[in-house]
Design a protein around this motif. Structure first.
Motif, PDB file in Angstrom:
ATOM      1  N   PHE A  78       0.842  -1.193   0.000  1.00 31.35           N
ATOM      2  CA  PHE A  78       0.000   0.000   0.000  1.00 31.35           C
ATOM      3  C   PHE A  78       0.883   1.250   0.000  1.00 31.35           C
ATOM      4  N   PHE A  80       0.735   5.333   0.389  1.00 27.62           N
ATOM      5  CA  PHE A  80      -0.172   6.359   0.885  1.00 27.62           C
ATOM      6  C   PHE A  80       0.035   7.687   0.171  1.00 27.62           C
ATOM      7  N   HIS A  82       0.222  10.604   1.463  1.00 27.79           N
ATOM      8  CA  HIS A  82       1.241  11.416   2.129  1.00 27.79           C
ATOM      9  C   HIS A  82       2.405  10.551   2.587  1.00 27.79           C
ATOM     10  N   ALA A  84       3.519   8.352   4.343  1.00 29.31           N
ATOM     11  CA  ALA A  84       3.518   7.597   5.606  1.00 29.31           C
ATOM     12  C   ALA A  84       4.830   6.871   5.846  1.00 29.31           C
ATOM     13  N   LEU A  85       5.938   7.501   5.497  1.00 28.43           N
ATOM     14  CA  LEU A  85       7.236   6.892   5.812  1.00 28.43           C
ATOM     15  C   LEU A  85       7.443   6.958   7.323  1.00 28.43           C
ATOM     16  N   PHE A  86       8.183   5.993   7.866  1.00 26.03           N
ATOM     17  CA  PHE A  86       8.469   6.016   9.303  1.00 26.03           C
ATOM     18  C   PHE A  86       9.511   7.103   9.537  1.00 26.03           C
ATOM     19  N   ARG A  87       9.076   8.162  10.207  1.00 29.18           N
ATOM     20  CA  ARG A  87       9.902   9.367  10.238  1.00 29.18           C
ATOM     21  C   ARG A  87      11.169   9.224  11.068  1.00 29.18           C
ATOM     22  N   GLY A 139       9.534  15.602  -1.956  1.00 27.73           N
ATOM     23  CA  GLY A 139       8.287  14.845  -2.079  1.00 27.73           C
ATOM     24  C   GLY A 139       8.389  13.672  -3.037  1.00 27.73           C
ATOM     25  N   GLY A 140       8.976  13.914  -4.200  1.00 25.88           N
ATOM     26  CA  GLY A 140       9.089  12.860  -5.199  1.00 25.88           C
ATOM     27  C   GLY A 140       9.968  11.720  -4.718  1.00 25.88           C
ATOM     28  N   GLN A 141      11.037  12.085  -4.004  1.00 24.88           N
ATOM     29  CA  GLN A 141      11.930  11.054  -3.460  1.00 24.88           C
ATOM     30  C   GLN A 141      11.207  10.237  -2.400  1.00 24.88           C
ATOM     31  N   ARG A 142      10.440  10.929  -1.563  1.00 26.88           N
ATOM     32  CA  ARG A 142       9.692  10.224  -0.515  1.00 26.88           C
ATOM     33  C   ARG A 142       8.731   9.222  -1.134  1.00 26.88           C
ATOM     34  N   ARG A 144       8.933   7.710  -3.960  1.00 22.48           N
ATOM     35  CA  ARG A 144       9.637   6.565  -4.528  1.00 22.48           C
ATOM     36  C   ARG A 144      10.124   5.620  -3.430  1.00 22.48           C
TER      37      ARG A 144
END
Lengths: 355, 287
Positions: A78, A80, A82, A84-87, A139-142, A144
């Motif tokens: 899945f 998301f 936004h 939803a990476l583990f910050r 944003g784009g890197q996140r 990916r």
């Protein structure tokens, strides 16, 4: 893995989010769920993922009932909106997460995890960011990285919720093409949610157009664009001129005011011809505005009190040399007529307007 | 330096306000704190140390620390569980739960103590059953722990609810979709995200647990060397005109407060840094 959705319904209080949805997604297809916000597309995606439970109906994975399967057992990746990476984890640890939480027996060794994660990171072309934290990425890197993380557990289905919604236009276009390539390389089924018709038409094998918790049309991008099944689809996908009309024999009579059998004709702006010479099946109008927009020139015609939008190619416009205030004749090359009950009528053969 | 900014107040206004603020702080916070230490050390350090070595004082110190430690795990478990339920789920009675969590803030501590007397005292609801089974709650340490628990349980939940609400549940859902079990999700994703907020709540509830007077006073019975916490002991000593003893004990409480303040400041600074890290402006996409 194929996905079958049978009679799925979902309500939130009094709001009907999904109303008896049926949908088949064959293995290997990239499907777009397209619709305005609040149409139920994200809810449907979350039900497929097992993050939301349906009030009724069934979800089948490869023909087997998965309705009550827990999200963690669905083998679904899945992504998301936004990210939803583990910050608090590095990019590497984010991607490794799915491998590290596997039961001891299935868990790969540390060396194997490292190899797999680096492989995925180079697949998304971000292996040089392994030690960074999500907050240090664009944003784009996140997005990916979020994709790489979802792919790490080798899901059978990839689900993406508005994956490019929060990115700017240029990055978005790049990522779209990139997602298409990735999908083709991975041989998995993918479903993505979007409200952007251009995105759906460009990327997907099949587009599912949704509105008010129902499916309006399922078809290839070309089908939904050139032969929309309902007035809603016509208006949602691209610009369209709406003529309230009455169908009579081979003609669609365009009329204002009450008539016995009402119908509505839809004509795309680029399906209208403009000529300087009067033609018997054309209508007269006055040029009100001329806007050159990139490769096309948008013309606004005034016919009676109605404004008709026409899109011409630059070449055609060069030839016509339209000026504001000029009187011209226009004729639709192609149109569709729907009855008041939104059922599709046979398209008038001669495709003409008459008064 | 002469400033030309339109929004800046004249110099004399700024200095007057500053003087008022600082002198207020000095007279109402600084001076009393100073007085505690001056009084405690009035007859020199040896006497001060002797006063602290007094068995009853020493036992009061240990009881205070002990109660605070006993209450802590309950507060953490309850606080995290309540905040989790409120921030991540929709359910009926949610607003009722939020109101209930605030109850100890609204009720006078003395009333809180009385509640436990009414429940567990010898004339209370469970009094007969308890005495039959020879269990002592009121005028004993268990009652004091219960009263302290009642007073301090909102702190951690209050701290965590807005934090968890702001973080949403996307990360938890991502963890589950990647195959994490509920426990793995909590340990690997939720806990690291809330650790500073949790620590902040722990510090606040701890400070309150050690300083609580009213509720504990009602249920303690003031048995010296047994059910006397530091705040209660300070009162007893003072009433006996033992100024050195009273202020020495009070100075321990004051020191605990100072330690709390420092810890609180450090945690606040860390939390601020974390939020700043989350909100950093992103560099434009290069690749």
């Amino acid at each position: 893995m194929s996905i079958e959705i049978r009679n799925i319904s979902k309500r939130f209080g009094n709001f009907v989010a999904l109303d008896n949805i049926n949908l088949d997604i064959p293995t290997g297809e990239l499907v777009a769920l397209l619709g305005p916000s609040g149409c139920g597309k994200t809810t449907l995606l979350r039900i497929i993922a097992g993050m939301e439970s349906a009030d009724g109906g069934e979800v089948l994975f490869s023909g087997e009932d998965a309705t009550h399967l827990h999200a963690r057992e669905r083998e679904v990746g899945f992504v998301f909106q936004h990210y939803a990476l583990f910050r608090h984890m590095t990019v590497f640890e984010n991607v490794a997460f799915g491998l590290r939480v596997k039961p001891r027996k299935e868990r790969p060794s540390d060396a194997e995890i490292k190899r797999r994660v680096m492989e995925l990171l180079s697949l998304v072309q971000l292996d040089w960011l392994a030690d960074r934290y999500p907050s240090q990425l664009s944003g784009g890197q996140r997005q990916r990285i979020a994709l790489a993380r979802a792919l790490a557990v080798e899901p059978k289905v990839l689900l993406l919720d508005e994956p490019f919604g929060a990115l700017d236009t240029k990055v978005r276009k790049e990522l779209r093409r990139w997602l298409r390539r990735l999908h083709d390389d991975m041989h998995i089924s993918s479903v993505f949610v979007t409200h952007d018709q251009e995105e759906a038409l460009e990327v997907a094998d099949r587009v599912v157009v949704m509105n008010h918790g129902r499916i309006e049309q399922i078809g290839s991008p070309d089908e939904v664009y050139s032969s929309p099944a309902s007035p809603f689809v016509y208006q949602f996908l691209g610009n369209v001129n709406v003529f309230h009309s009455r169908q009579q024999g081979a003609y669609a009579e365009v009329e204002r005011g009450e008539v016995a059998e009402k119908a509505t004709a839809f004509v795309r702006p680029h399906d209208i011809d403009i000529t300087h010479q009067p033609s018997e099946d054309g209508l007269q109008a006055k040029v009100q505005h001329v806007h050159p927009i990139g490769p096309v020139v948008r013309i606004e015609l005034l016919h009676g009190s109605e404004i008709i939008e026409v899109e011409l190619s630059r070449e055609r416009h060069e030839l016509l040399q339209l000026t504001v205030g000029q009187a011209v004749w226009f004729r639709p090359r192609q149109m569709r007529v729907f009855g008041t009950d939104t059922s599709l009528r046979s398209t008038p053969e001669k495709q003409a307007f008459l008064f | 330096m002469k400033s030309t900014r339109a929004t800046q107040e004249p110099v004399w206004v700024r200095y007057t306000l500053l003087t008022i603020g600082l002198s207020f702080l000095f007279f109402f916070l600084g001076l009393p704190l100073l007085a505690v230490f001056v009084e405690a050390l009035a007859q020199g350090v040896p006497v001060y140390i002797e006063a602290l070595k007094e068995p009853e004082t020493a036992s009061a110190i240990w009881l205070t620390v002990g109660i605070a430690l006993a209450v802590l795990p309950f507060n953490i478990v309850f606080g995290v569980a309540a905040a989790w339920a409120i921030a991540k789920f929709e359910f009926k009675g949610k607003s009722l739960l939020i109101t209930l969590i605030d109850l100890p803030f609204a009720v006078s501590p003395v009333v809180a103590g009385l509640i436990f007397i009414l429940l567990f005292g010898s004339q209370g609801t469970f009094g007969e059953w308890l005495s039959e089974h020879d269990i002592k709650i009121i005028f004993a340490v268990p009652g004091m722990i219960l009263a302290t628990l009642f007073i301090t349980f909102p702190f951690i939940a209050r701290e965590l609810i807005p934090l968890m609400q702001a973080q949403g549940k996307d990360e938890e859902e991502a963890a589950v979709s990647l195959g994490a079990s509920g426990w793995q999700m909590f340990i690997r994703v939720t806990l690291p995200n809330i650790k500073w907020g949790l620590l902040y709540g722990v510090i606040l509830s701890n400070a309150r647990a050690m300083g609580e007077f009213g509720a504990v006073s009602v249920v303690s019975g003031h048995i010296r060397g047994e059910t006397n916490t530091l705040p209660l002991h300070v009162e007893i000593l003072y009433n006996e005109y033992n100024a050195i003893g009273a202020f020495a004990a009070a100075s321990i409480l004051a020191l605990l407060a100072l330690v709390t303040l420092v810890a609180k400041t450090i945690v606040e600074w860390r939390m601020k840094k974390e939020t700043e890290m989350l909100n950093t402006v992103l560099a434009p996409e290069k690749t």
